[in-house]
Every structure is written in structure tokens, then in C-alpha cells.
Design a protein around this motif. Structure first.
Motif, PDB file in Angstrom:
ATOM      1  N   GLY A  37       0.801  -1.221   0.000  1.00 14.38           N
ATOM      2  CA  GLY A  37       0.000   0.000   0.000  1.00 14.38           C
ATOM      3  C   GLY A  37       0.829   1.264   0.000  1.00 14.38           C
ATOM      4  N   ALA A  38       2.130   1.151   0.034  1.00  9.71           N
ATOM      5  CA  ALA A  38       2.998   2.321   0.078  1.00  9.71           C
ATOM      6  C   ALA A  38       3.298   2.851  -1.321  1.00  9.71           C
ATOM      7  CB  ALA A  38       4.301   1.967   0.800  1.00  9.71           C
ATOM      8  N   GLY A  39       2.566   2.389  -2.354  1.00  8.40           N
ATOM      9  CA  GLY A  39       2.788   2.878  -3.699  1.00  8.40           C
ATOM     10  C   GLY A  39       4.078   2.342  -4.297  1.00  8.40           C
ATOM     11  N   ASP A  40       4.376   1.076  -4.028  1.00  7.67           N
ATOM     12  CA  ASP A  40       5.579   0.429  -4.542  1.00  7.67           C
ATOM     13  C   ASP A  40       6.863   1.116  -4.080  1.00  7.67           C
ATOM     14  OD1 ASP A  40       4.098  -1.525  -5.737  1.00  7.67           O
ATOM     15  OD2 ASP A  40       3.975  -0.502  -7.654  1.00  7.67           O
ATOM     16  N   VAL A  41       6.817   1.689  -2.907  1.00  4.20           N
ATOM     17  CA  VAL A  41       7.975   2.336  -2.295  1.00  4.20           C
ATOM     18  C   VAL A  41       8.067   1.855  -0.851  1.00  4.20           C
ATOM     19  CG1 VAL A  41       8.924   4.538  -1.505  1.00  4.20           C
ATOM     20  CG2 VAL A  41       7.835   4.404  -3.738  1.00  4.20           C
ATOM     21  N   ARG A  42       9.261   1.504  -0.430  1.00  3.53           N
ATOM     22  CA  ARG A  42       9.474   1.130   0.976  1.00  3.53           C
ATOM     23  C   ARG A  42      10.482   2.088   1.578  1.00  3.53           C
ATOM     24  NH1 ARG A  42       9.893  -5.438   0.126  1.00  3.53           N
ATOM     25  NH2 ARG A  42       7.876  -5.608  -0.897  1.00  3.53           N
ATOM     26  N   ARG A  43      10.167   2.525   2.783  1.00  3.09           N
ATOM     27  CA  ARG A  43      10.966   3.552   3.450  1.00  3.09           C
ATOM     28  C   ARG A  43      11.231   3.133   4.879  1.00  3.09           C
ATOM     29  NH1 ARG A  43       8.605   9.667   4.072  1.00  3.09           N
ATOM     30  NH2 ARG A  43      10.421  10.610   5.067  1.00  3.09           N
ATOM     31  N   VAL A  44      12.395   3.511   5.375  1.00  2.20           N
ATOM     32  CA  VAL A  44      12.717   3.262   6.775  1.00  2.20           C
ATOM     33  C   VAL A  44      13.205   4.575   7.390  1.00  2.20           C
ATOM     34  CG1 VAL A  44      15.084   2.469   6.310  1.00  2.20           C
ATOM     35  CG2 VAL A  44      13.925   1.713   8.371  1.00  2.20           C
ATOM     36  N   ARG A  45      12.724   4.824   8.621  1.00  2.00           N
ATOM     37  CA  ARG A  45      13.102   6.029   9.371  1.00  2.00           C
ATOM     38  C   ARG A  45      13.561   5.598  10.756  1.00  2.00           C
ATOM     39  NH1 ARG A  45       8.158   7.857   6.783  1.00  2.00           N
ATOM     40  NH2 ARG A  45       7.061   6.981   8.533  1.00  2.00           N
ATOM     41  N   MET A  46      14.802   5.977  11.091  1.00  2.00           N
ATOM     42  CA  MET A  46      15.350   5.624  12.409  1.00  2.00           C
ATOM     43  C   MET A  46      16.300   6.715  12.885  1.00  2.00           C
ATOM     44  SD  MET A  46      16.497   1.655  12.200  1.00  2.00           S
ATOM     45  CE  MET A  46      15.689   0.525  11.127  1.00  2.00           C
ATOM     46  N   TYR A  47      16.540   6.699  14.188  1.00  2.00           N
ATOM     47  CA  TYR A  47      17.631   7.496  14.732  1.00  2.00           C
ATOM     48  C   TYR A  47      18.351   6.657  15.770  1.00  2.00           C
ATOM     49  CZ  TYR A  47      15.006   8.580  19.006  1.00  2.00           C
ATOM     50  OH  TYR A  47      14.314   8.485  20.188  1.00  2.00           O
ATOM     51  N   ASN A  48      19.594   7.025  16.017  1.00  2.00           N
ATOM     52  CA  ASN A  48      20.408   6.300  16.989  1.00  2.00           C
ATOM     53  C   ASN A  48      20.883   7.297  18.033  1.00  2.00           C
ATOM     54  OD1 ASN A  48      22.552   5.025  18.386  1.00  2.00           O
ATOM     55  ND2 ASN A  48      22.922   3.677  16.651  1.00  2.00           N
ATOM     56  N   GLY A  49      20.357   7.170  19.235  1.00  2.00           N
ATOM     57  CA  GLY A  49      20.719   8.083  20.318  1.00  2.00           C
ATOM     58  C   GLY A  49      22.174   7.962  20.739  1.00  2.00           C
ATOM     59  N   ARG A  50      22.778   6.820  20.505  1.00  2.00           N
ATOM     60  CA  ARG A  50      24.178   6.627  20.915  1.00  2.00           C
ATOM     61  C   ARG A  50      25.153   7.321  19.972  1.00  2.00           C
ATOM     62  NH1 ARG A  50      21.865   1.414  22.454  1.00  2.00           N
ATOM     63  NH2 ARG A  50      22.073   1.242  24.701  1.00  2.00           N
ATOM     64  N   ILE A  58      14.403   5.861   1.358  1.00  2.00           N
ATOM     65  CA  ILE A  58      13.617   4.926   0.556  1.00  2.00           C
ATOM     66  C   ILE A  58      14.596   3.869   0.090  1.00  2.00           C
ATOM     67  CG2 ILE A  58      12.326   4.629  -1.590  1.00  2.00           C
ATOM     68  CD1 ILE A  58      11.276   7.521  -1.106  1.00  2.00           C
ATOM     69  N   TYR A  59      14.324   2.610   0.429  1.00  2.00           N
ATOM     70  CA  TYR A  59      15.285   1.550   0.137  1.00  2.00           C
ATOM     71  C   TYR A  59      14.787   0.549  -0.914  1.00  2.00           C
ATOM     72  CZ  TYR A  59      12.488  -1.481   3.177  1.00  2.00           C
ATOM     73  OH  TYR A  59      11.469  -2.207   3.714  1.00  2.00           O
ATOM     74  N   TRP A  60      13.559   0.721  -1.371  1.00  2.00           N
ATOM     75  CA  TRP A  60      12.957  -0.206  -2.336  1.00  2.00           C
ATOM     76  C   TRP A  60      11.967   0.565  -3.185  1.00  2.00           C
ATOM     77  CZ3 TRP A  60       8.094  -2.224  -3.477  1.00  2.00           C
ATOM     78  CH2 TRP A  60       8.040  -3.482  -4.074  1.00  2.00           C
ATOM     79  N   TYR A  65      15.382  -3.387  -4.672  1.00  2.00           N
ATOM     80  CA  TYR A  65      16.096  -2.772  -3.557  1.00  2.00           C
ATOM     81  C   TYR A  65      17.130  -1.812  -4.128  1.00  2.00           C
ATOM     82  CZ  TYR A  65      13.994  -6.159  -0.433  1.00  2.00           C
ATOM     83  OH  TYR A  65      13.095  -6.896   0.289  1.00  2.00           O
ATOM     84  N   ILE A  66      17.346  -0.700  -3.453  1.00  2.00           N
ATOM     85  CA  ILE A  66      18.301   0.315  -3.888  1.00  2.00           C
ATOM     86  C   ILE A  66      19.610   0.078  -3.141  1.00  2.00           C
ATOM     87  CG2 ILE A  66      18.774   2.795  -4.023  1.00  2.00           C
ATOM     88  CD1 ILE A  66      15.652   3.126  -3.873  1.00  2.00           C
ATOM     89  N   LYS A  67      20.642  -0.310  -3.878  1.00  2.00           N
ATOM     90  CA  LYS A  67      21.913  -0.708  -3.281  1.00  2.00           C
ATOM     91  C   LYS A  67      22.496   0.385  -2.381  1.00  2.00           C
ATOM     92  CE  LYS A  67      26.525  -2.322  -4.306  1.00  2.00           C
ATOM     93  NZ  LYS A  67      27.548  -2.586  -5.297  1.00  2.00           N
ATOM     94  N   GLU A  68      22.483   1.621  -2.833  1.00  2.00           N
ATOM     95  CA  GLU A  68      23.057   2.717  -2.048  1.00  2.00           C
ATOM     96  C   GLU A  68      22.297   2.904  -0.735  1.00  2.00           C
ATOM     97  OE1 GLU A  68      22.051   3.026  -5.266  1.00  2.00           O
ATOM     98  OE2 GLU A  68      24.021   3.016  -6.238  1.00  2.00           O
ATOM     99  N   ALA A  69      20.976   2.763  -0.780  1.00  2.00           N
ATOM    100  CA  ALA A  69      20.168   2.896   0.434  1.00  2.00           C
ATOM    101  C   ALA A  69      20.455   1.738   1.388  1.00  2.00           C
ATOM    102  CB  ALA A  69      18.686   2.949   0.087  1.00  2.00           C
TER     103      ALA A  69
END
Length: 188
Positions: A37-50, A58-60, A65-69
Motif C-alpha cells: 500500500g505504500a505505492g511500490d515504495v518502501r521507506r525506513v526512518r530511524m535514529y540512533n541516540g548513541r 527509501i530503500y525499495w 532494492y536500492i543498493k546505495e540505500a
């Protein structure tokens, strides 16, 4: 007007749980289906407190899959204690993205642990009985994640609804473990 409780609609939760109850043999296709349902796009959002790093990529796109992502994700999810990088299994990324979509939030995940080197895993095992000797973190197949806007139980239920791997609930430590191993669940 939609009545929302902690960001989840009643209809979305019932639909997610109904979908998992009719599937006799859960597979990774469940997580992939939740991402369609994401319109043929996959995305990941994260942060690292450390490390202070943020990731929003967008990784797909359209079946690829997008190699650089993926390289960016691998570096972001590295063992921050010694900067060792290992390829993160795309099934784990897909599971975390699918669960994030079900949670209906724009807040990025907080990454607690991604890849762990053997040295880091041994050190953590010496400190806690909750660290597996052959942890999937050692293979780049697991992520421990937190959201401030969602409870551990909400995250756990969303990841489990994907029926796409292992999901562990660590309520006292305030995180959920997601991995691309066999479908199973644990914790309280």
C-alpha cells in the motif's frame, strides 16, 4: 472522523489481526503485502541516540532494492561500539517497515541494537541472561527498536501481525526485537 487510540484505528487493528488469523502458514509475503500500500515504495526512518545519527531513506522502489540505500542502512545499523558493519538482511528491514506502517506514525524508530559483532554479543551476554549466544544480531538479521509514541505492546502486536519472523517483547527495557528468523514470539 476516525477515532484513534494511541495512533491505531480500531479498524486497522482488527483488519491486521483478522488477516493473520486466516493464514495457515505465515511467510514473509505477509510483511511484503503490508508494504504494498505504500505505492511500490518502501521507506525506513530511524535514529540512533548513541551515535546521534538519523536515517530516513527509501530503500525499495517498484520491486527493486536500492543498493546505495541498503549500504546506508548497513552502516547506520552497524555495531556502534567498534564500527563493524555487516549487511542487514532485507527481510528484517521489510518487517520493521511493515510494522511501522501498521503503527500509523511518522516518528522514526529509535535503534537500540542492529548488527552485533561477536565481541559485543559476548560482552552483553556476560552482563545479561537475555542475550542469546547465537543471536540473530550476529548475522545482521535482527533489530531492537523503540518508539516514544507507541507502547511496547503496540509495537509487538504490529510486528507480530506481519507474521514474518521473530518478535520479542522487552517491556521492562522498553523495546521490541524483530528478526527474520522463523515466525515466533516471546516476552512480556
Amino acid at each position: 472522523m476516525v477515532n484513534r487510540t494511541n495512533g491505531l484505528t480500531r479498524r486497522a487493528l482488527l483488519g491486521a489481526f483478522a488477516a493473520t488469523s486466516v493464514i495457515a502458514a505465515p511467510t514473509y509475503s505477509n510483511a511484503f503485502g503490508l508494504l504494498r500500500g505504500a505505492g511500490d515504495v518502501r521507506r525506513v526512518r530511524m535514529y540512533n541516540g548513541r551515535t546521534g545519527e538519523n536515517l530516513d531513506t527509501i530503500y525499495w522502489i517498484e520491486g527493486n532494492y536500492i543498493k546505495e540505500a541498503l549500504n546506508e542502512i548497513n552502516h547506520f545499523m552497524r555495531d556502534w561500539r567498534n564500527n563493524q558493519v555487516k549487511a542487514i538482511d532485507t527481510r528484517t528491514i521489510d518487517l520493521s517497515a511493515a510494522a511501522h506502517n501498521l503503527l500509523d506514525t511518522t516518528e522514526p524508530y529509535m535503534l537500540i541494537s542492529g548488527y552485533r559483532s561477536p565481541e559485543t554479543n559476548a560482552m552483553l551476554r556476560a552482563r545479561s541472561s537475555g542475550v542469546a549466544k547465537n543471536s540473530r544480531h550476529l548475522q545482521g538479521e535482527a533489530a531492537d527498536l523503540r518508539l516514544n509514541s507507541r507502547s511496547v505492546n503496540q509495537m509487538y502486536r504490529a510486528a507480530a501481525a506481519c507474521a514474518a519472523g521473530g518478535v520479542g517483547r522487552y517491556t521492562s527495557s522498553n523495546f521490541v526485537h524483530m528478526d527474520c528468523g522463523p515466525v515466533r514470539s516471546w516476552g512480556s
